[in-house]
Design a protein around this motif. Structure first.
Motif, PDB file in Angstrom:
ATOM      1  N   UNK A 533       0.810  -1.223   0.000  1.00 36.40           N
ATOM      2  CA  UNK A 533       0.000   0.000   0.000  1.00 36.40           C
ATOM      3  C   UNK A 533       0.846   1.278   0.000  1.00 36.40           C
ATOM      4  N   UNK A 534       2.152   1.165   0.343  1.00 35.02           N
ATOM      5  CA  UNK A 534       2.977   2.367   0.464  1.00 35.02           C
ATOM      6  C   UNK A 534       3.006   3.204  -0.795  1.00 35.02           C
ATOM      7  N   UNK A 535       3.327   2.594  -1.936  1.00 28.68           N
ATOM      8  CA  UNK A 535       3.421   3.352  -3.182  1.00 28.68           C
ATOM      9  C   UNK A 535       2.045   3.715  -3.735  1.00 28.68           C
ATOM     10  N   UNK A 536       1.024   2.878  -3.488  1.00 31.01           N
ATOM     11  CA  UNK A 536      -0.317   3.248  -3.950  1.00 31.01           C
ATOM     12  C   UNK A 536      -0.824   4.467  -3.189  1.00 31.01           C
ATOM     13  N   UNK A 537      -0.516   4.530  -1.899  1.00 32.93           N
ATOM     14  CA  UNK A 537      -0.881   5.720  -1.115  1.00 32.93           C
ATOM     15  C   UNK A 537      -0.072   6.919  -1.576  1.00 32.93           C
ATOM     16  N   UNK A 538       1.213   6.704  -1.868  1.00 37.37           N
ATOM     17  CA  UNK A 538       2.047   7.798  -2.391  1.00 37.37           C
ATOM     18  C   UNK A 538       1.461   8.337  -3.690  1.00 37.37           C
ATOM     19  N   UNK A 539       1.010   7.435  -4.565  1.00 40.33           N
ATOM     20  CA  UNK A 539       0.392   7.863  -5.823  1.00 40.33           C
ATOM     21  C   UNK A 539      -0.871   8.681  -5.556  1.00 40.33           C
ATOM     22  N   UNK A 540      -1.668   8.235  -4.596  1.00 45.74           N
ATOM     23  CA  UNK A 540      -2.896   8.961  -4.235  1.00 45.74           C
ATOM     24  C   UNK A 540      -2.554  10.371  -3.749  1.00 45.74           C
ATOM     25  N   UNK A 541      -1.507  10.478  -2.918  1.00 47.75           N
ATOM     26  CA  UNK A 541      -1.126  11.784  -2.358  1.00 47.75           C
ATOM     27  C   UNK A 541      -0.633  12.726  -3.454  1.00 47.75           C
ATOM     28  N   UNK A 542       0.271  12.241  -4.297  1.00 49.40           N
ATOM     29  CA  UNK A 542       0.904  13.113  -5.289  1.00 49.40           C
ATOM     30  C   UNK A 542      -0.048  13.443  -6.433  1.00 49.40           C
ATOM     31  N   UNK A 543      -0.673  12.424  -7.024  1.00 53.35           N
ATOM     32  CA  UNK A 543      -1.452  12.617  -8.250  1.00 53.35           C
ATOM     33  C   UNK A 543      -2.846  13.150  -7.959  1.00 53.35           C
ATOM     34  N   UNK A 544      -3.569  12.508  -7.047  1.00 49.46           N
ATOM     35  CA  UNK A 544      -4.969  12.887  -6.826  1.00 49.46           C
ATOM     36  C   UNK A 544      -5.129  14.065  -5.881  1.00 49.46           C
ATOM     37  N   UNK A 545      -4.293  14.121  -4.842  1.00 47.66           N
ATOM     38  CA  UNK A 545      -4.476  15.199  -3.865  1.00 47.66           C
ATOM     39  C   UNK A 545      -3.697  16.459  -4.241  1.00 47.66           C
ATOM     40  N   UNK A 546      -2.443  16.287  -4.753  1.00 41.84           N
ATOM     41  CA  UNK A 546      -1.623  17.454  -5.070  1.00 41.84           C
ATOM     42  C   UNK A 546      -1.590  17.783  -6.558  1.00 41.84           C
ATOM     43  N   UNK A 547      -2.338  17.008  -7.376  1.00 40.69           N
ATOM     44  CA  UNK A 547      -2.427  17.255  -8.828  1.00 40.69           C
ATOM     45  C   UNK A 547      -1.055  17.226  -9.483  1.00 40.69           C
ATOM     46  N   UNK A 548      -0.176  16.367  -8.944  1.00 41.86           N
ATOM     47  CA  UNK A 548       1.165  16.270  -9.500  1.00 41.86           C
ATOM     48  C   UNK A 548       1.335  15.005 -10.319  1.00 41.86           C
ATOM     49  N   UNK A 549       2.600  14.609 -10.482  1.00 37.68           N
ATOM     50  CA  UNK A 549       2.899  13.390 -11.244  1.00 37.68           C
ATOM     51  C   UNK A 549       3.847  12.528 -10.426  1.00 37.68           C
ATOM     52  N   UNK A 550       3.687  11.207 -10.569  1.00 37.98           N
ATOM     53  CA  UNK A 550       4.576  10.260  -9.915  1.00 37.98           C
ATOM     54  C   UNK A 550       4.838   9.138 -10.906  1.00 37.98           C
ATOM     55  N   UNK A 551       6.108   8.982 -11.304  1.00 38.40           N
ATOM     56  CA  UNK A 551       6.454   7.960 -12.290  1.00 38.40           C
ATOM     57  C   UNK A 551       7.729   7.254 -11.861  1.00 38.40           C
ATOM     58  N   UNK A 552       8.009   6.124 -12.505  1.00 35.58           N
ATOM     59  CA  UNK A 552       9.184   5.344 -12.157  1.00 35.58           C
ATOM     60  C   UNK A 552       9.861   4.866 -13.439  1.00 35.58           C
ATOM     61  N   UNK A 553      11.197   4.916 -13.439  1.00 33.87           N
ATOM     62  CA  UNK A 553      11.989   4.368 -14.540  1.00 33.87           C
ATOM     63  C   UNK A 553      12.914   3.313 -13.938  1.00 33.87           C
TER      64      UNK A 553
END
Length: 572
Positions: A533-553
Motif C-alpha cells: 500500500x505504500x506506493x499506492x498511497x504515495x500515488x494517491x497523495x501526489x497525483x490525486x491530492x496534489x495534482x502532480x505526477x509520480x512515475x518510475x523508470x
C-alpha cells in the motif's frame, strides 16, 4: 305356458324397443297384467349407481336413498330364487296388500334388480310363483346386457368428459403459458407454437412461425444445429442458451437472452415422431445479474477506496506519531544541550584566560616555571585543549542541526491544509528520520537545487519521500552486497513544478513489476514484510491530492529512479 311365452316376447320387445329407463315402467306394468296382480314394483340400481324404484301405473321412476331401498328389498327376497311373503306397502302405496311374491331380475357385478307382485285376492300358488321365476329367468340376460351397456355408456361419457376437461386444461396450459411452448419435426421445423412463442418470435401470428426453423430466429444458426444434435444424441436437453435476434425476418432491436429445453417423442421402433420443447426468456434475469455485477464492482471500488483511505489514515497517524516522537526527542535533547553549550562556552573562555597567563609566565623568565612547563609538556596539553574545544563545537552544531531537523519534521506533519512548504527542508528532515534504515546499506547523496517554496501538505510529501527512501534502502539490502549502495536525492525546478528525483543503484524492476508498482496491495516483499500500500498511497497523495505526477523508470540490474512532480501553485 302360452301366456308366459307371450309375456316373455312382450318384455323382449319392450327392452329392445326402448333403451330409456321408461322401459322398466312398461315392463312392470306388463308383468302385473300377465300375473293377475293388483300392483307391481321394480327395484334396481342404474348405471350411475342410483337406487331406483318403479311402481306399476306410475308415470316415471323415482330415486330412493340407499338405506330405504335396502330396507324395502333385503328382507323380502331370495337372491337366487322366487319367494312369497305377506302384508307390505311399497313406497307410494298407502294401504298394504296382503299377498306378495318376488323374484330376482338380475344380479351382475354391482348391479341389482328385483321384481315384486302383490294382490289381495288370494295366496300366490306355486305355479304362479314358478311362472314369475321363469319369466324373469328368460329375460334376465337381456336385462343384464342392457345394464352393462348402460355402465359402458356411463363410463364412456365420464371418460369423454374427463378427456374433454384434460384437453381444455392442456389447451389452457398451452395458450396461457407465459413461456414459449412449441413442437417441431425431426429437422427442427416448427409445427406448433403457443401465443407466448408467437409474441417472442413474431407478433404477426403463428402462421409466420410454423413451417420455419428456429435457426432463422437465433443469432448464430450453427448454435441451433448443435442444439438439435444434442437432442438427437441424448433424447433431451435442458437449459441450452440461445440469443434471439430476429423477429419475422427483421433484426430485433431488443435481443432476447433465452434458455431452451426440449425432448424427443419416439415410437416403439425409436423413430422420432416430433420434438417438444419450451423457451424461457431470461433477458430480465441477465439484466438484473449485470446490474448486480455492476453494483458489486462499484461496491468493491468503494471498499477499495475505503481501505485506501483507512490505510492512508493509519499512515497519517503513524506519521503524526513519528512527528510527535521527533518533537519530544528534540525537546528532551534541546534542554540539556543548552546547559552543555553554555558550560562549554564558559570553559572555552576560561581556557583562553589560562593560555594567556601561561604565555605571560613564560615571558617573565621564571626558571622554575619553565622547568615545570617543559616537564609536563604543557604546550602539547594546551594545543590538545584547543583541538578538543574545536571538535566539541562541531559536535554541538551537529546536534543542533539534528534537533532542528526533528523539529522541522514534526512541524510539517501538523499541517492539515495546504501551505507554503520548503521541499528541501522536508527532504533533509525525512532523510534524518529514515537514516537508521539507510546508514548501514547505502550512502546518501543530496543535490538539492535552488527551488521555491510550494503550496502542499508538507507531512504527506514527507511521507511519500520516506516511503521511496525506505523502499530503496530495502531493495539495496536485498542484494546482500559487501559494499554500500548509493541513494541520490535531487531537486530542481522544471517549468511551474518542483521535481524530486530519488535514484538508487539497487536491483531494479522487471517490466511486470514496474507496470504494477502503484497497484494497491501489490508487493514483491515476503509475506508479513509489506502491505503493498505504500506506493499506492504515495500515488494517491501526489497525483490525486496534489495534482502532480509520480512515475518510475527502472530495468533489471540498472537501479530505479522515482520522479515526483509537484506544482508550485495549487488551483483554487
Amino acid at each position: 305356458m302360452p301366456r308366459n311365452v307371450e309375456l316373455t316376447n312382450e318384455l323382449f320387445r319392450i327392452y329392445l324397443r326402448d333403451e330409456s329407463e321408461k322401459a322398466n315402467l312398461a315392463a312392470i306394468n306388463a308383468i302385473v297384467g300377465a300375473t293377475k296382480g293388483d300392483i307391481g314394483a321394480l327395484f334396481y340400481d342404474d348405471a350411475r349407481n342410483r337406487f331406483r324404484f318403479c311402481l306399476s301405473g306410475s308415470d316415471f321412476p323415482i330415486s330412493l336413498g340407499a338405506e330405504r331401498w335396502h330396507e324395502c328389498v333385503d328382507r323380502r327376497i331370495k337372491r337366487d330364487a322366487p319367494d312369497v311373503f305377506e302384508s307390505w306397502a311399497p313406497p307410494g302405496l298407502e294401504i298394504p296388500l296382503r299377498y306378495w311374491m318376488s323374484a330376482p331380475l338380475y344380479a351382475a357385478g354391482s348391479g341389482l334388480g328385483y321384481v315384486f307382485i302383490g294382490r289381495d285376492g288370494g295366496v300366490w300358488t306355486d305355479e304362479e310363483v314358478k311362472a314369475l321365476g321363469s319369466i324373469t329367468g328368460v329375460i334376465s340376460e337381456i336385462v343384464v346386457i342392457r345394464h352393462r351397456k348402460d355402465l359402458e355408456a356411463r363410463n364412456r361419457r365420464e371418460a369423454e368428459i374427463a378427456l374433454a376437461a384434460t384437453e381444455r386444461r392442456m389447451s389452457d396450459f398451452f395458450s396461457l403459458a407465459r413461456d414459449m411452448l412449441y413442437t417441431s419435426d425431426n429437422d427442427g421445423i416448427v409445427t406448433g407454437i403457443n401465443p407466448a412463442g408467437v409474441s417472442l418470435l413474431c407478433e404477426s401470428g403463428a402462421e409466420a412461425v410454423v413451417g420455419r426453423s428456429l435457426a432463422d430466429f437465433v443469432s448464430n444458426p450453427s448454435t441451433y444445429d448443435y442444439f438439435l444434435e444434442r437432442v438427437h444424441e441424448a433424447g433431451y436437453i435442458d437449459d441450452f442458451e440461445i440469443l434471439i435476434t430476429d423477429k419475422c425476418g427483421k433484426p430485433d432491436k431488443d435481443p432476447k437472452f433465452c434458455t431452451i429445453s426440449a425432448h424427443e417423442v419416439r415410437d416403439g421402433n425409436g423413430r422420432t415422431l416430433e420434438i417438444q420443447g419450451f423457451v424461457k426468456d431470461i433477458t430480465d434475469r441477465i439484466r438484473n445479474e449485470r446490474e448486480l455485477w455492476k453494483a458489486n464492482l462499484e461496491l468493491a471500488e468503494v471498499n477499495l477506496k475505503l481501505q485506501q483511505t483507512q490505510e492512508m489514515m493509519v499512515r497519517h497517524e503513524k506519521l503524526a506519531s513519528i512527528g510527535q516522537l521527533a518533537a519530544g526527542i528534540a525537546h528532551e535533547i534541546n534542554n540539556p544541550l543548552g546547559f552543555l553549550r553554555s558550560n562549554h562556552a564558559m570553559l572555552s573562555k576560561y581556557s583562553g584566560v589560562m593560555v594567556e597567563i601561561n604565555r605571560r609566565l613564560l615571558e617573565s623568565g621564571d626558571a622554575e616555571y619553565r622547568r615545570l612547563f617543559e616537564e609536563y609538556d604543557v604546550a602539547y596539553i594546551l594545543g590538545e585543549i584547543e583541538h578538543i574545544f574545536s571538535e566539541s563545537d562541531e559536535g554541538y552544531e551537529r546536534i543542533k542541526r539534528i534537533v532542528g531537523n526533528l523539529m522541522s519534521f514534526s512541524r510539517m506533519d501538523k499541517a492539515s491544509e495546504f501551505e507554503l512548504v520548503d521541499i528541501n527542508a522536508g527532504i533533509e528532515s525525512t532523510i534524518l528520520v529514515a537514516w537508521n534504515e539507510m546508514k548501514y546499506v547505502a550512502e546518501v547523496e543530496r543535490h538539492l537545487g535552488d527551488i521555491p517554496k510550494i503550496y502542499a501538505h508538507g507531512g504527506e510529501i514527507n511521507q511519500v519521500v520516506l516511503n521511496i527512501l525506505v523502499n530503496a534502502a530495502q531493495a539495496i539490502a536485498s542484494q546482500n552486497r559487501p559494499e554500500k549502495g548509493r541513494i541520490t536525492v535531487k531537486t530542481e525546478r522544471i517549468g511551474e513544478c518542483v521535481v524530486i528525483f530519488i535514484t538508487d543503484d539497487g536491483p531494479g524492476m522487471s517490466d511486470e513489476v514496474r507496470t504494477r508498482v502503484f497497484d494497491p496491495f501489490y508487493t514483491t516483499k515476503e509475506p508479513g514484510k509489506g502491505t503493498g500500500l505504500g506506493l499506492s498511497i504515495s500515488y494517491e497523495i501526489v497525483v490525486n491530492k496534489h495534482k502532480g505526477t509520480l512515475s518510475v523508470e527502472s530495468s533489471p540490474g540498472a537501479g530505479t529512479t522515482f520522479r515526483i512532480g509537484l506544482p508550485i501553485l495549487q488551483d483554487a
